[in-house]
Design a protein around this motif. Structure first.
Motif, PDB file in Angstrom:
ATOM      1  N   UNK A  81      44.462  23.122  43.357  1.00  0.00           N
ATOM      2  CA  UNK A  81      45.673  23.937  43.435  1.00  0.00           C
ATOM      3  C   UNK A  81      46.480  23.902  42.141  1.00  0.00           C
ATOM      4  N   UNK A  82      46.397  22.811  41.394  1.00  0.00           N
ATOM      5  CA  UNK A  82      47.120  22.728  40.124  1.00  0.00           C
ATOM      6  C   UNK A  82      46.551  23.695  39.099  1.00  0.00           C
ATOM      7  N   UNK A  83      45.281  24.026  39.237  1.00  0.00           N
ATOM      8  CA  UNK A  83      44.647  24.933  38.285  1.00  0.00           C
ATOM      9  C   UNK A  83      44.806  26.400  38.689  1.00  0.00           C
ATOM     10  N   UNK A  84      45.566  26.659  39.770  1.00  0.00           N
ATOM     11  CA  UNK A  84      45.840  28.035  40.157  1.00  0.00           C
ATOM     12  C   UNK A  84      46.651  28.725  39.069  1.00  0.00           C
ATOM     13  N   UNK A  85      46.201  29.892  38.651  1.00  0.00           N
ATOM     14  CA  UNK A  85      46.837  30.584  37.526  1.00  0.00           C
ATOM     15  C   UNK A  85      48.309  30.874  37.794  1.00  0.00           C
ATOM     16  N   UNK A  86      48.629  31.273  39.024  1.00  0.00           N
ATOM     17  CA  UNK A  86      50.007  31.656  39.340  1.00  0.00           C
ATOM     18  C   UNK A  86      50.977  30.480  39.222  1.00  0.00           C
ATOM     19  N   UNK A  87      50.499  29.262  39.454  1.00  0.00           N
ATOM     20  CA  UNK A  87      51.391  28.099  39.389  1.00  0.00           C
ATOM     21  C   UNK A  87      51.914  27.851  37.978  1.00  0.00           C
ATOM     22  N   UNK A  88      51.201  28.303  36.964  1.00  0.00           N
ATOM     23  CA  UNK A  88      51.669  28.096  35.593  1.00  0.00           C
ATOM     24  C   UNK A  88      52.955  28.860  35.314  1.00  0.00           C
ATOM     25  N   UNK A  89      53.290  29.787  36.210  1.00  0.00           N
ATOM     26  CA  UNK A  89      54.533  30.543  36.057  1.00  0.00           C
ATOM     27  C   UNK A  89      55.759  29.662  36.266  1.00  0.00           C
ATOM     28  N   UNK A  90      55.655  28.666  37.146  1.00  0.00           N
ATOM     29  CA  UNK A  90      56.825  27.856  37.506  1.00  0.00           C
ATOM     30  C   UNK A  90      57.395  27.095  36.308  1.00  0.00           C
ATOM     31  N   UNK A  91      56.591  26.314  35.574  1.00  0.00           N
ATOM     32  CA  UNK A  91      57.185  25.595  34.433  1.00  0.00           C
ATOM     33  C   UNK A  91      57.749  26.510  33.356  1.00  0.00           C
ATOM     34  N   UNK A  92      57.163  27.693  33.143  1.00  0.00           N
ATOM     35  CA  UNK A  92      57.709  28.584  32.110  1.00  0.00           C
ATOM     36  C   UNK A  92      59.097  29.074  32.497  1.00  0.00           C
ATOM     37  N   UNK A 132      82.782  39.982  22.897  1.00  0.00           N
ATOM     38  CA  UNK A 132      82.090  38.933  23.647  1.00  0.00           C
ATOM     39  C   UNK A 132      80.673  39.327  24.043  1.00  0.00           C
ATOM     40  N   UNK A 133      80.331  40.612  23.949  1.00  0.00           N
ATOM     41  CA  UNK A 133      79.019  41.062  24.423  1.00  0.00           C
ATOM     42  C   UNK A 133      77.846  40.561  23.590  1.00  0.00           C
ATOM     43  N   UNK A 134      77.947  40.523  22.243  1.00  0.00           N
ATOM     44  CA  UNK A 134      76.781  40.055  21.471  1.00  0.00           C
ATOM     45  C   UNK A 134      76.303  38.656  21.863  1.00  0.00           C
ATOM     46  N   UNK A 135      77.226  37.760  22.235  1.00  0.00           N
ATOM     47  CA  UNK A 135      76.818  36.419  22.631  1.00  0.00           C
ATOM     48  C   UNK A 135      76.027  36.385  23.916  1.00  0.00           C
ATOM     49  N   UNK A 136      76.280  37.389  24.796  1.00  0.00           N
ATOM     50  CA  UNK A 136      75.562  37.445  26.072  1.00  0.00           C
ATOM     51  C   UNK A 136      74.238  38.189  25.962  1.00  0.00           C
ATOM     52  N   UNK A 137      74.024  38.881  24.851  1.00  0.00           N
ATOM     53  CA  UNK A 137      72.825  39.701  24.705  1.00  0.00           C
ATOM     54  C   UNK A 137      71.514  38.918  24.781  1.00  0.00           C
ATOM     55  N   UNK A 138      71.432  37.683  24.226  1.00  0.00           N
ATOM     56  CA  UNK A 138      70.136  36.979  24.297  1.00  0.00           C
ATOM     57  C   UNK A 138      69.615  36.796  25.713  1.00  0.00           C
ATOM     58  N   UNK A 139      70.490  36.396  26.638  1.00  0.00           N
ATOM     59  CA  UNK A 139      70.054  36.206  28.019  1.00  0.00           C
ATOM     60  C   UNK A 139      69.672  37.540  28.644  1.00  0.00           C
ATOM     61  N   UNK A 140      70.477  38.574  28.400  1.00  0.00           N
ATOM     62  CA  UNK A 140      70.165  39.898  28.945  1.00  0.00           C
ATOM     63  C   UNK A 140      68.851  40.431  28.373  1.00  0.00           C
ATOM     64  N   UNK A 141      68.576  40.109  27.128  1.00  0.00           N
ATOM     65  CA  UNK A 141      67.322  40.542  26.503  1.00  0.00           C
ATOM     66  C   UNK A 141      66.121  39.886  27.179  1.00  0.00           C
ATOM     67  N   UNK A 142      66.241  38.605  27.483  1.00  0.00           N
ATOM     68  CA  UNK A 142      65.143  37.904  28.149  1.00  0.00           C
ATOM     69  C   UNK A 142      64.898  38.490  29.534  1.00  0.00           C
ATOM     70  N   UNK A 143      65.978  38.768  30.260  1.00  0.00           N
ATOM     71  CA  UNK A 143      65.842  39.396  31.586  1.00  0.00           C
ATOM     72  C   UNK A 143      65.117  40.727  31.461  1.00  0.00           C
ATOM     73  N   UNK A 144      65.505  41.527  30.479  1.00  0.00           N
ATOM     74  CA  UNK A 144      64.883  42.831  30.267  1.00  0.00           C
ATOM     75  C   UNK A 144      63.396  42.674  29.958  1.00  0.00           C
ATOM     76  N   UNK A 145      63.043  41.723  29.098  1.00  0.00           N
ATOM     77  CA  UNK A 145      61.641  41.509  28.728  1.00  0.00           C
ATOM     78  C   UNK A 145      60.803  41.151  29.948  1.00  0.00           C
ATOM     79  N   UNK A 146      61.296  40.229  30.768  1.00  0.00           N
ATOM     80  CA  UNK A 146      60.530  39.760  31.921  1.00  0.00           C
ATOM     81  C   UNK A 146      60.336  40.877  32.942  1.00  0.00           C
ATOM     82  N   UNK A 202      55.909  33.232  29.973  1.00  0.00           N
ATOM     83  CA  UNK A 202      55.634  32.567  28.694  1.00  0.00           C
ATOM     84  C   UNK A 202      56.317  33.305  27.540  1.00  0.00           C
ATOM     85  N   UNK A 203      56.295  34.637  27.575  1.00  0.00           N
ATOM     86  CA  UNK A 203      56.961  35.422  26.545  1.00  0.00           C
ATOM     87  C   UNK A 203      58.467  35.185  26.566  1.00  0.00           C
ATOM     88  N   UNK A 204      59.040  35.138  27.776  1.00  0.00           N
ATOM     89  CA  UNK A 204      60.467  34.869  27.900  1.00  0.00           C
ATOM     90  C   UNK A 204      60.838  33.504  27.360  1.00  0.00           C
TER      91      UNK A 204
END
Length: 473
Positions: free
Chosen positions: A77-88, A241-255, A271-273
């Motif tokens: 079960x540890x080698x299940x591909x989908x489980x690698x999503x959790x630590x990322x 204040x918006x530019x400081x919040x952009x990094x998190x919003x960018x990651x959400x958009x990417x995922x 992993x990309x996020x």
């Protein structure tokens, strides 16, 4: 010798289904006694497998077979591909926190939403929702904003119970808003599409955040002393204040964007996020000790989740041999009651269980039994939408029930006596020398129980909120 003969006679006359009921009862007793879910389920599962194979193959061969089967489960079960999503997903959240990105997010939310009654509380709810979209862990979200938001609210005169309750409840949004570790665990246990489940959680998470925000505004309007508004910010300061919040919003958009358009699998998107957040953290000046702290915290939480999955899957393997889930599903489908009434009874049982178990433990312990029952209640694994009791195909029912049951699991994070988020908020507050006790947090979070019930009712009444995004894939 006589004892061995008695054991063989007992095993020979043992009904496996009855054995599974007794062992399941013993498991509940162990959990109530305080034994960790991972160890309790692994022990009961191993004991059940031993007794099952001893009955079939004899004492010595049965014991060896059970030991081999139990030993194979963690590795397979540890080698299940989908489980690698959790630590990322977990790494993303801790990197964002240690890099200080969450502070920028809260500041932006405060400047834009602080003018409303209970404005800092509303800002906290939406900031936790934003952080939940890169964290995936409710406890981590609550701990982060207990350090950031509570001192700010107390500084301008917020009621301490109200402030602590907002943070504890806001942290639960990480269970639903993708990337959510608990949704990944659900998908693995019930063998459903991880990508569709993650997308399905987006709109319900937004609805839940809106209902939380409306509750905060309503309470502050009725009793202004709970949370005075914050005024005085100009439009220039708000946009600044918006530019400081952009990094998190960018990651959400990417995922979300990469999963939705099929450019990446959920694991690749995670992993990309994580890579993008790491680059942003280094650009913000993250030092080695901060990076090490983020990775260590992520590793600890990942190991805890994986250990629980291993233990429960051993127990699930035994239940499969005993056919307990099939029997429970057949019993549920044979009841002469409306399908919706039976579903509400199952959800009511989750409310009770949530008072004594943590969210992940509760789900992975109950899903092997409740999920087949709900699918049977809907009409079976091959039912068409027209013939379905709940008006959904089996896949739609699995996704919809996953969102509903994860939302129910959020309740146990803020309900006594377990209420893990409440304990975390109280612990962080006391470490920060704030006059907040666990009782204060539980009392402050109690109105959000009503908000969660309303959210569940909305999702049950309008399943399209859950199914629209995954239906577009």
């Amino acid at each position: 010798m006589d004892n061995l003969i008695d054991m063989k006679a007992l095993l020979a006359g043992m009904d496996v289904f009855t054995l599974s009921l007794w062992l399941s009862g013993a498991l509940i007793v162990l959990v109530i006694m305080g034994v960790r879910v991972a160890f309790a389920t692994a022990f009961i599962g191993f004991l059940g497998l031993c007794l099952f194979f001893m009955q079939k193959q004899g004492f010595d061969r049965g014991l060896i077979t059970a030991m081999k089967l139990t030993g194979q489960i963690p590795h397979s079960k540890s080698t299940t591909y989908a489980l690698s999503l959790i630590p990322t997903f977990i790494v993303i959240g801790y990197l964002a926190y240690y890099a200080g990105l969450t502070g920028y997010l809260f500041e932006a939310a405060k400047r834009w939403l602080g003018w409303m009654p209970g404005g800092l509380g509303v800002a906290t709810v939406f900031a936790t929702a934003g952080f939940a979209a890169v964290s995936g862990a409710s406890v981590a979200t609550s701990a982060v904003f207990a350090r950031i938001a509570i001192p700010e609210m107390l500084k301008i005169g917020y009621d301490k119970r109200f402030a602590a309750g907002v943070v504890a409840a806001g942290g639960t949004l990480a269970s639903l808003i993708p990337p959510s570790a608990i949704l990944v665990i659900y998908a693995i246990i019930v063998e459903q599409s991880v990508g569709k489940l993650l997308l399905a959680g987006f709109l319900p998470g937004a609805v839940s955040a809106l209902i939380y925000g409306a509750l905060v505004v309503g309470l502050a309007r009725v009793k202004p002393a709970l949370g005075p508004p914050v005024r005085g910010y100009t439009w220039t300061q708000r946009f600044a204040a918006l530019p400081g919040a952009m990094p998190i919003l960018l990651v959400v958009f990417i995922i979300v964007y990469s999963i939705y358009f099929g450019w990446a699998t959920p694991t690749e998107a995670g992993a990309l996020g994580a890579f993008v957040v790491l680059l942003m953290a280094l650009w913000k000046g993250m030092r080695w000790n901060q990076l090490r702290g983020a990775l260590m915290e992520a590793a600890k939480l990942t190991v805890m989740i994986f250990t629980m999955i291993w233990g429960v899957l051993i127990y699930v393997r035994f239940l499969g041999f005993a056919k307990l889930p099939d029997a429970f599903a057949a019993w549920i489908s044979s009841l002469d009651q409306p399908a919706m009434l039976i579903l509400l009874a199952i959800l009511g049982a989750y409310v009770v269980l949530g008072m004594f178990m943590d969210a992940i433990g509760m789900l992975i312990l109950t899903l092997p039994v409740t999920f087949p029952a709900v699918i049977a209640l809907n009409g079976g694994p091959d039912v068409t939408r027209e013939a379905s009791a709940l008006g959904m195909t089996s896949e739609e029912c699995a996704i919809w029930f996953g969102i509903i049951v994860v939302k129910m699991a959020e309740l146990c994070l803020i309900t006594p006596p377990i209420g893990l988020n409440c304990f975390v908020v109280a612990g962080v507050a006391q470490d920060s020398k704030l006059p907040i006790t666990v009782q204060d947090v539980f009392r402050g979070a109690s109105p959000f129980f009503v908000a969660d019930v309303i959210t569940v009712a909305v999702l049950i009444a309008f399943p399209g909120i859950v199914l629209w995004l995954p239906g577009l894939l």
